[in-house]
Scaffold this motif. Structure first.
Motif, PDB file in Angstrom:
ATOM      1  N   VAL A 124      11.325  -5.472  -7.991  1.00  0.00           N
ATOM      2  CA  VAL A 124       9.989  -5.674  -7.414  1.00  0.00           C
ATOM      3  C   VAL A 124       9.927  -5.028  -6.031  1.00  0.00           C
ATOM      4  CG1 VAL A 124       8.382  -7.416  -6.508  1.00  0.00           C
ATOM      5  CG2 VAL A 124       9.498  -7.771  -8.724  1.00  0.00           C
ATOM      6  N   LEU A 125      10.972  -5.217  -5.229  1.00  0.00           N
ATOM      7  CA  LEU A 125      11.009  -4.601  -3.902  1.00  0.00           C
ATOM      8  C   LEU A 125      10.963  -3.080  -4.010  1.00  0.00           C
ATOM      9  CD1 LEU A 125      13.728  -6.786  -2.135  1.00  0.00           C
ATOM     10  CD2 LEU A 125      11.251  -6.831  -1.749  1.00  0.00           C
ATOM     11  N   ALA A 130       6.537   2.110  -1.917  1.00  0.00           N
ATOM     12  CA  ALA A 130       5.527   3.107  -1.559  1.00  0.00           C
ATOM     13  C   ALA A 130       4.528   2.535  -0.548  1.00  0.00           C
ATOM     14  CB  ALA A 130       4.794   3.597  -2.803  1.00  0.00           C
ATOM     15  N   GLU A 131       4.327   1.195  -0.607  1.00  0.00           N
ATOM     16  CA  GLU A 131       3.400   0.540   0.319  1.00  0.00           C
ATOM     17  C   GLU A 131       4.093  -0.006   1.553  1.00  0.00           C
ATOM     18  OE1 GLU A 131       0.640  -2.147  -1.535  1.00  0.00           O
ATOM     19  OE2 GLU A 131       0.839  -1.078  -3.431  1.00  0.00           O
ATOM     20  N   GLY A 136       4.575  -7.643   1.555  1.00  0.00           N
ATOM     21  CA  GLY A 136       3.255  -7.499   2.156  1.00  0.00           C
ATOM     22  C   GLY A 136       2.954  -6.087   2.626  1.00  0.00           C
ATOM     23  N   GLY A 137       3.809  -5.128   2.300  1.00  0.00           N
ATOM     24  CA  GLY A 137       3.588  -3.750   2.723  1.00  0.00           C
ATOM     25  C   GLY A 137       4.327  -3.455   4.015  1.00  0.00           C
ATOM     26  N   ALA A 138       3.582  -3.060   5.046  1.00  0.00           N
ATOM     27  CA  ALA A 138       4.197  -2.669   6.312  1.00  0.00           C
ATOM     28  C   ALA A 138       4.676  -3.863   7.134  1.00  0.00           C
ATOM     29  CB  ALA A 138       3.207  -1.844   7.138  1.00  0.00           C
ATOM     30  N   HIS A 139       4.079  -5.041   6.902  1.00  0.00           N
ATOM     31  CA  HIS A 139       4.431  -6.238   7.664  1.00  0.00           C
ATOM     32  C   HIS A 139       4.789  -7.362   6.708  1.00  0.00           C
ATOM     33  CE1 HIS A 139       2.884  -4.392  11.278  1.00  0.00           C
ATOM     34  NE2 HIS A 139       1.778  -4.083  10.617  1.00  0.00           N
TER      35      HIS A 139
END
Length: 189
Positions: A124-125, A130-131, A136-139
């Motif tokens: 999953v990670l 790509a995000e 949560g993406g970048a944060h």
């Protein structure tokens, strides 16, 4: 309330506000309310994050790892923390720790199961990279805090240099290792 010392992990003391908060979820809610940027619970994600923790993290950590390493965790506790850990877990399970903890071949089987299940989390990670490295993406979001705490516990109990932990961090091209490295900037120990 009755004057008996109460020890719980995790505990957060915020020197900015003077507040002390215990319990993982209560800490996340406090941090989200007190320091809302970036949000730990972006709008519309609370139920999804809860489901991720319950269905993706509880089986490998709660179901496979904890019974296999419960007595190891007890040995890692300080002399003052050990009785509190034992008492809290025995209240949680309703039986002595030795009745929950597994040893020998059963322990080895649970550790193998843990590795397979955590491999699914690693995928999953990897899928989300790509995000951003976090769920949560970048944060990081609340589910990231949960995952990072559980991975850190596993790393501590298994040993960073153990063959089993090295196998875990190598999954999905090192996704778990990259994740923990990225999360290191978000935690204070």
């Amino acid at each position: 309330p009755d004057g008996t010392p109460h020890h719980t992990v995790p505990t957060l003391h915020d020197p900015t506000t003077g507040r002390t908060v215990t319990d993982s979820f209560a800490i996340l809610e406090y941090l989200d309310a007190q320091y809302p940027t970036p949000p730990l619970f972006p709008p519309g994600t609370r139920a999804l994050q809860s489901a991720f923790s319950k269905f993706a993290l509880d089986p490998p950590i709660g179901g496979s790892l904890i019974p296999a390493v419960l007595l190891d965790i007890l040995r890692l506790c300080t002399s003052t923390g050990s009785p509190a850990f034992r008492a809290a877990r025995e209240r949680q399970f309703g039986v002595p720790l030795e009745s929950v903890a597994v040893t020998g071949e059963q322990r080895e089987e649970l550790l193998k199961k843990f590795v397979v299940q955590l491999g699914e989390v690693a995928s999953v990670l990897k899928e989300n990279e790509a995000e951003g490295v976090f769920l949560g993406g970048a944060h990081p979001i609340a589910a990231d805090c949960d995952l990072a705490a559980r991975l850190t516990t596993a790393e501590t109990v298994l040993g960073k240099e153990s063959p089993l932990w090295k196998e875990v961090t190598a999954f999905s091209g090192g996704a778990i290792e990259r994740y923990l490295q990225a999360f290191a900037g978000w935690r204070v120990l």
